[in-house]
Design a protein around this motif. Structure first.
Motif: not given
Ligand code: PLP
Length: 397
Positions: A209-213, A289-293
């Motif tokens: 999932m998108p994460i902002s630490g 691929h991870v950036i897209n998914r």
């Protein structure tokens, strides 16, 4: 003994590796997010760098994160940006990132606070670092949510009992058992009011999932790339914000007595270097691929919620943990399967065997009281097919 390996002995294990990913629907919770992207360029990169220290020909400063040919320095920078943290280092796994953090930020006999749904590697990391653990309790079934309300009391109790405050607060972002997604607002507020670093373990979130630490309020984050970043094993990630980077990524200061040798370019917690070679290149190849998914995370949550409901609709199956669920890890209590296994000649193994016959993989063999699975990365059609098979199994015994 050694002969076995030269006589085609390994051939017979082929069908439990790549064949599963290519020919079965694999619902195994620890494998769904680590599956390598189906992209020949990724596989080619992995083959190209398969030999030993293949990334190290142009290691000019003695630091993996500063190699520019191939661009491993850019990879590190981009991984930090991707997670919105100040700096990143690759590690052999989430556990090593956890251990490095605990080891660097504590002294033996210090106390740390850990959520009681943490992975075993958190406990072992603390044990190896020689620190004491105080747990944040959870509220038990059916929700298994953590009780953050008492964290301030825990801090006070630790101060009273030991004369020192806890050295860090450790929160598992998504727990491995129920797939509960923790809101970090309350605990990060408490951590920062008390000037205690907050470590958030993103083993099941970073790469899914998108994460902002920074938005989560983390001072440190750890990740498992072979679990959630479509990468080969062993791979993990340690992300650190200022000012803790100076402590966790501290360089060696040792000077030996006789030879006077020094190693100022080597970071102590990384033992100087972590992932030379093919693993780092696999991560690099998977990264686009991870950036897209992660952009499709909402859809993954919808699929998990659909699956949860459809399973419950089969009768005598109950999803444990948060509802509506916010993550693809799903654990079910399954009296429906337990009843069958009580009478079945294959006992608890019948479920695994029936699923396997129908090209579904990843449910722990032998277990029918509860089952755990992940819907991550499956098509809607695959998930509907799985529901159909679960339904058929229930109705045919
Ligand atoms: C799987 C898991 C780990 C361990 O990850 P490794 O990369 O294999 O060390 C740690 N924490 C959580 C929450 C996990 O689910």
């Amino acid at each position: 003994m050694m002969n076995k390996f030269t006589k085609g002995y390994l051939q017979k294990y082929r069908n439990i590796s790549r064949d599963i990913e290519e020919n079965y629907i694999n619902l195994h919770p620890i494998q769904a997010g680590g599956r390598i992207p189906n992209d020949p360029k990724v596989l080619q990169t992995i083959i190209d760098f398969i030999d030993g220290y293949s990334t190290c020909d142009f290691c000019l400063t003695g630091k993996l994160n500063e190699i520019s040919t191939p661009p491993i320095c850019d990879l590190h920078e981009d991984l930090a940006i991707f997670c919105d943290m100040d700096s990143a280092r690759l590690t052999p796994g989430c556990r090593q990132a956890q251990f490095s953090t605990i080891h660097a930020l504590t002294s033996p006999n210090d106390t740390i606070i850990v959520d009681s749904l943490a992975h075993y590697t958190t406990y072992i990391s603390a044990e190896r670092a020689g620190v004491n653990i105080v747990e944040i309790p959870h509220n038990g079934g059916p929700l298994y949510e953590l009780n953050f309300d008492i964290v301030s009391d825990l801090i006070q109790k630790i101060k009273n009992n030991t004369g020192k405050k806890p050295k860090l607060l450790f929160l598992t972002h998504v727990d491995y058992n129920y797939g509960n997604l923790n809101d970090t607002k309350e605990i990060s507020k408490i951590a920062h009011e008390n000037d205690i670093p907050l470590v958030i373990n993103g083993a099941y979130s970073i790469g899914r999932m998108p994460i902002s630490g920074k938005k989560l309020g983390a001072d440190v984050m750890t990740a498992s790339l072979h679990k959630s970043f479509a990468s080969p094993a062993p791979s993990g990630l340690l992300l650190v914000n200022e000012p803790y980077d100076k402590i966790i990524f501290k360089s060696s200061e040792i000077q030996s007595e006789w030879s006077k040798r020094t190693f100022h370019n080597k970071e102590i917690e990384l033992l100087g270097c972590t992932l030379p070679g093919v693993i780092t290149m696999g991560i690099m190849a998977a990264f686009p691929h991870v950036i897209n998914r992660v952009k499709k995370w909402d859809d993954e949550v919808k699929k998990a919620q659909f699956f949860s409901k459809a399973m419950e609709n089969l009768g005598e199956i109950y999803q444990m943990g948060q509802k509506p669920h916010q993550h693809d890890i799903l654990k079910f209590e399954t009296p429906a399967f337990q009843k069958i296994s009580d009478k079945h000649p294959r006992k608890g193994f019948f479920l695994y065997e029936e699923l396997k016959r129908n090209k579904i993989w990843g449910i722990q063999p032998g277990l029918t009281k509860t089952i755990k699975l992940s819907t991550y990365g499956q098509s809607w059609d695959n998930l509907k097919y799985c529901i159909e098979i679960f339904s058929k199994i229930i109705n045919s015994f």
